[in-house]
Design a protein around this motif. Structure first.
Motif, short mmCIF file in Angstrom:
data_model
loop_
_atom_site.label_atom_id
_atom_site.label_comp_id
_atom_site.label_asym_id
_atom_site.label_seq_id
_atom_site.Cartn_x
_atom_site.Cartn_y
_atom_site.Cartn_z
N GLY A 1 51.02 51.10 35.59
CA GLY A 1 50.91 49.65 35.64
C GLY A 1 51.56 48.98 36.84
O GLY A 1 51.45 47.77 37.01
N GLY A 2 52.24 49.76 37.69
CA GLY A 2 52.99 49.17 38.80
C GLY A 2 52.09 48.69 39.93
O GLY A 2 50.92 49.05 40.03
N GLY B 1 48.01 47.94 34.40
CA GLY B 1 48.28 46.52 34.65
C GLY B 1 47.55 46.13 35.91
O GLY B 1 46.36 45.82 35.89
N TYR B 2 48.25 46.20 37.04
CA TYR B 2 47.69 45.84 38.35
C TYR B 2 46.48 46.73 38.68
O TYR B 2 46.57 47.96 38.66
N GLU C 1 48.68 45.75 30.31
CA GLU C 1 49.84 44.87 30.34
C GLU C 1 49.42 43.50 30.85
O GLU C 1 48.93 43.39 31.97
N GLN D 1 51.50 41.16 31.39
CA GLN D 1 52.53 40.92 32.39
C GLN D 1 53.27 42.24 32.60
O GLN D 1 53.27 43.09 31.71
N PRO D 2 53.85 42.48 33.78
CA PRO D 2 54.55 43.74 34.02
C PRO D 2 55.66 43.96 32.99
O PRO D 2 56.45 43.07 32.72
N PRO E 1 59.80 42.85 29.83
CA PRO E 1 60.06 43.91 30.80
C PRO E 1 61.31 44.71 30.41
O PRO E 1 62.33 44.14 30.04
#
Length: 242
Positions: free
Chosen positions: A9-10, A55-56, A80, A82-83, A184
């Protein structure tokens, strides 16, 4: 048979600007994305059930990797909004992880033997076992030790050796009680919480191949190696890293 969670997800900020187009787990190593090499390694270690946290640019990962049928695996995904940090996304899988499981960062390449890791983990009665390697780092500065304003020792650009986390962990389902939902939460937060409560955490030393593709130097080293159907031998990596 262990389940595995691959954290993808980073935003891959260390590899910018390349990761503005591709998420870090899809960065190419030779002719394959990092994530595909990672999945092949898991399959060789007899892991068939995988969750990928996204995520991203997560839609790109889903599109390219698919359901895992090409590797005779079952792959599912989380998203996700949000992170959630390095372990926060595990809270999304609280009802899925019901036995010993593996967590690995989506930018790691290694030849670690997962059976040996799992055997060590159980022998330690640990809730979390961290895969570790030794890394040497050369400082770019002269290091000064002082006392009361006077220099007592000086080392010119010393080489320091440290035991570091591989971004690979063997965990028990009970770890999930320490991970809050929807906020987070980093692996450092988790370890601090567990150590405070005297929960067993172990370290498993790996002496073979480990590359963190999020680091530019490791990403370049990975390009020098031949991956084909098996990870390269460790002595080849040592030569490439010299």
């Amino acid at each position: 048979m262990m389940k595995a969670v691959i954290q993808s997800g980073g935003m891959g900020t260390r590899l910018m600007p390349y990761t503005m187009v591709l998420p870090k787990p899809l960065m190419p190593v030779g002719s394959s994305p990092v994530l595909a090499l990672l999945l092949r390694w898991l399959r060789r270690n007899n892991i068939r059930e995988v969750w990928i946290t996204t995520g991203y640019l997560g839609s790109l990962i889903r599109t390219l990797i698919g359901d895992g049928s090409q590797w005779d695996m079952q792959i599912r995904y989380t998203s996700e909004l949000q992170p959630l940090g390095t372990v926060g996304a595990l809270s999304l899988l609280a009802d899925k992880l019901d036995s010993t499981f593996l967590v690995i960062n989506g930018d790691v390449l290694t030849d670690l033997n997962l059976s040996a890791l799992a055997a060590f983990h159980h022998s330690q009665n640990a809730v979390v076992t961290v895969g570790t390697v030794t890394r040497t780092l050369r400082m770019d500065f002269g290091v000064i030790e002082q006392s009361d304003g006077r220099i007592t020792h000086f080392r010119e650009k010393p080489v320091l050796s440290h035991t570091v986390s591989m971004g690979l962990y063997c965990m028990e389902p009970s770890v999930l009680r320490y991970i809050p939902s929807g906020v987070p939460f980093g692996f450092d937060d988790l370890i601090a919480c567990m150590l405070e409560e005297r929960v067993p955490v172990s370290a498993f030393r790996h002496d073979g191949l480990w590359l963190d593709i999020g680091r530019v130097d490791d990403f370049r080293k990975a390009q020098e190696l031949s991956w084909d159907d098996q990870p390269p031998a460790y002595d080849t990596v040592a030569i490439a890293a010299a």
